[in-house]
Scaffold this active site. Structure first.
Site, mmCIF file in Angstrom:
data_model
loop_
_atom_site.group_PDB
_atom_site.id
_atom_site.type_symbol
_atom_site.label_atom_id
_atom_site.label_comp_id
_atom_site.label_asym_id
_atom_site.label_seq_id
_atom_site.Cartn_x
_atom_site.Cartn_y
_atom_site.Cartn_z
ATOM 1 C CG ASP A 59 12.046 11.178 4.859
ATOM 2 O OD1 ASP A 59 12.480 10.300 5.254
ATOM 3 O OD2 ASP A 59 10.948 11.799 4.947
ATOM 4 C CG HIS A 76 10.938 11.460 8.570
ATOM 5 N ND1 HIS A 76 10.273 11.230 7.486
ATOM 6 C CD2 HIS A 76 10.639 11.144 9.886
ATOM 7 C CE1 HIS A 76 8.994 10.916 8.030
ATOM 8 N NE2 HIS A 76 9.063 10.893 9.614
ATOM 9 N N GLY A 104 4.106 8.346 14.183
ATOM 10 C CA GLY A 104 4.194 7.067 14.556
ATOM 11 C C GLY A 104 3.450 6.011 13.736
ATOM 12 C CB SER A 109 6.148 11.278 10.597
ATOM 13 O OG SER A 109 6.339 9.905 9.915
ATOM 14 C CE1 TYR A 110 -0.725 6.912 10.242
ATOM 15 C CE2 TYR A 110 -1.486 8.260 12.212
ATOM 16 C CZ TYR A 110 -1.798 7.134 11.255
ATOM 17 O OH TYR A 110 -2.954 6.414 10.774
#
Length: 490
Positions: free
Chosen positions: A410, A462, A102, A199-200
């Site tokens: 991605d 992703h 996020g 991701s984050y």
């Protein structure tokens, strides 16, 4: 009562002096004797968290548990978890913690319900869960946690906590969560422990691993965590290379025009937090393309169905988050959609049902907002280093098993960016760039560095386990035993 053996109790029960008082006494003693090494209080707490009667759940043979673990008693901070025992021989399998990023997005909503968990919500007026045949709990015990507080069902009774969130407190609370979770499930404490995420979580996972790594050197034996390594996918790791790689990838894949590419290259300096008007205007043109196609998966369709939902299709635009330049653009915060571009709507419908929340022991404080994939309440992020590479170097030198992987369709954290980032580490190459196979097909490419492996997954966006579930599961199995991906068709 530890000296009171079961054999002795049995002799008492069947002795000649078999009167009712002895039977009652022995039964009472057996109740407080440890069963399989667990006290009755621990067993009772686990029983309270066991999930039964989950609406729409197919019949399964493994147990799963959900509930809250306090991470700060004085502030009333508690993180929500959902834990799945391995489908076979859970006491002999490692434990994997999965984290989404996020920052502010739910590992339950994405990781469990749409990527690698056992149960995927399905559309329809009646609740229904589809069993994921490539669930990662086929190979490991699987733990999801909604972190930090304010995400999903996780909560705090101290409202000021939300305004103080950042990388450091997220890692600290996640560590406290694990210490306390192992007290609730001590039978898994000695198991090999791994962290994975995307991701984050390229920030979350290495930072949590570092806290565990450092704490293990000074923590009492009761708090020792048997961390062996971590695996991160399409991971945000370094502002300069992540942002440069996004632009290069978009041009290489015919997403942006030559003009946009040249404008960004000439007007933006990603080595610094370049906020010149020329750079901002060029990046606005770049991000405008992703109004038309899915940044997270260039070649899959967008959801065109009409849904009645209050959920925004944006990530929380938290100020202060990394990368510090791109995060200032609203389009950067667009949510991922998944292989079924409407899957996130099914998940939100399901997790907002009162009967589902009751079965999961969730929302016990009656939070005044709907469950969403990504928190709309997190609008500030206190700390986010521009590069996680110093942490990676430290943990490589510390001997942890580290794998980085990348779905190659991605556009959000593209394979181009990750390759640039890993090159920046300057690690010695042990095995050169070679294909790996999933059955008869090339599954991607891999390269082994000294202390780190990199794996690409061909055709994945992703959220790699969503797009290529079989290949992602194959990768997990090889990671857990530290084995090179298959180099030949089979």
């Amino acid at each position: 009562m530890a000296f009171f053996s079961k054999n002795y109790a049995s002799k008492l029960l069947f002795s000649h002096n078999n009167n009712i008082n002895i039977i009652i006494s022995v039964c009472f003693l057996l109740l407080i004797i440890r069963v399989d090494g667990l006290s009755t209080s621990v067993l009772a707490r686990q029983k309270a968290d066991e999930v039964v009667g989950l609406p729409g759940q197919p019949e399964v043979k493994f147990k799963h548990y959900a509930g809250y673990v306090n991470v700060n008693e004085s502030h009333g901070r508690a993180l929500f978890y959902w834990f799945f025992e391995a489908q076979h021989m859970p006491l002999n399998k490692p434990l994997v913690l999965w984290l989404n990023g996020g920052p502010g997005c739910s590992s339950v909503g994405y990781g469990e319900a749409e990527e690698l968990g056992p149960f995927f919500p399905q559309p329809g007026s009646h609740p229904k869960l589809k069993l994921n045949k490539y669930s990662w709990n086929r190979a490991a015990n699987l733990l999801f946690v909604e972190s930090p507080v304010g995400v999903g069902f996780s909560y705090t009774n101290t409202s000021s906590d939300i305004g103080q969130l950042g990388d450091a407190i997220t890692a600290k609370d996640s560590y406290t969560f694990l210490v306390n979770w192992f007290k609730r499930f001590p039978q898994f404490k000695s198991h090999e422990f791994y962290i994975a995420g995307e991701s984050y979580a390229g920030h979350y996972v290495p930072q949590l691993a570092e806290v565990i790594f450092d704490s293990n050197k000074k923590a009492p034996k009761s708090n020792y965590i048997n961390l062996k390594g971590f695996m991160i996918g399409n991971a945000l790791l370094d502002d300069e290379t992540d942002q440069t790689g996004m632009i290069d990838y978009a041009w290489d894949h015919a997403v942006i025009s030559d003009k946009v590419f040249k404008d960004v290259k000439s007007k933006c300096n990603f080595k610094i937090n370049d906020e010149s008007n020329g750079c901002k205007n060029a990046l606005s043109e770049y991000f405008a393309v992703y109004d038309l196609i899915d940044m997270y998966s260039l070649y899959t369709p967008s959801c065109v169905k009409n849904f009645t939902t209050n959920s925004r299709r944006q990530l929380p635009a938290a100020s202060g988050t990394a990368p510090h330049l791109f995060s200032k653009f609203e389009k950067w915060h667009k949510k991922p959609a998944g292989y079924d571009p409407c899957a996130s709507y099914y998940t939100e419908d399901y997790l907002n049902r009162p009967d589902v929340q009751a079965a999961l022991h969730a929302n016990v404080t009656k939070i005044p907002y709907n469950w969403t994939h990504c928190s709309n309440n997190i609008t500030f992020w206190g700390d986010a280093p521009s590069s996680i590479l110093p942490v990676i170097r430290k943990l490589v030198n510390g001997g942890l098993r580290i794998w980085v992987y990348s779905g190659d369709t991605d556009g959000r954290i593209p394979v181009t960016a990750t390759r640039m980032t890993l090159d920046k580490l300057g690690l010695k190459t042990i095995q050169s760039w070679t294909p790996w196979y999933s059955h008869q097909q090339v599954g991607g490419w891999t390269i082994a560095y000294e202390g780190l492996k990199f794996v690409t997954i061909r055709g994945a966006g992703h959220q790699v386990p969503t797009f290529k579930p079989m290949e992602a599961f194959l990768m997990l199995k090889h990671f857990l035993v530290d084995r090179t991906m298959p180099a030949h068709p089979y």
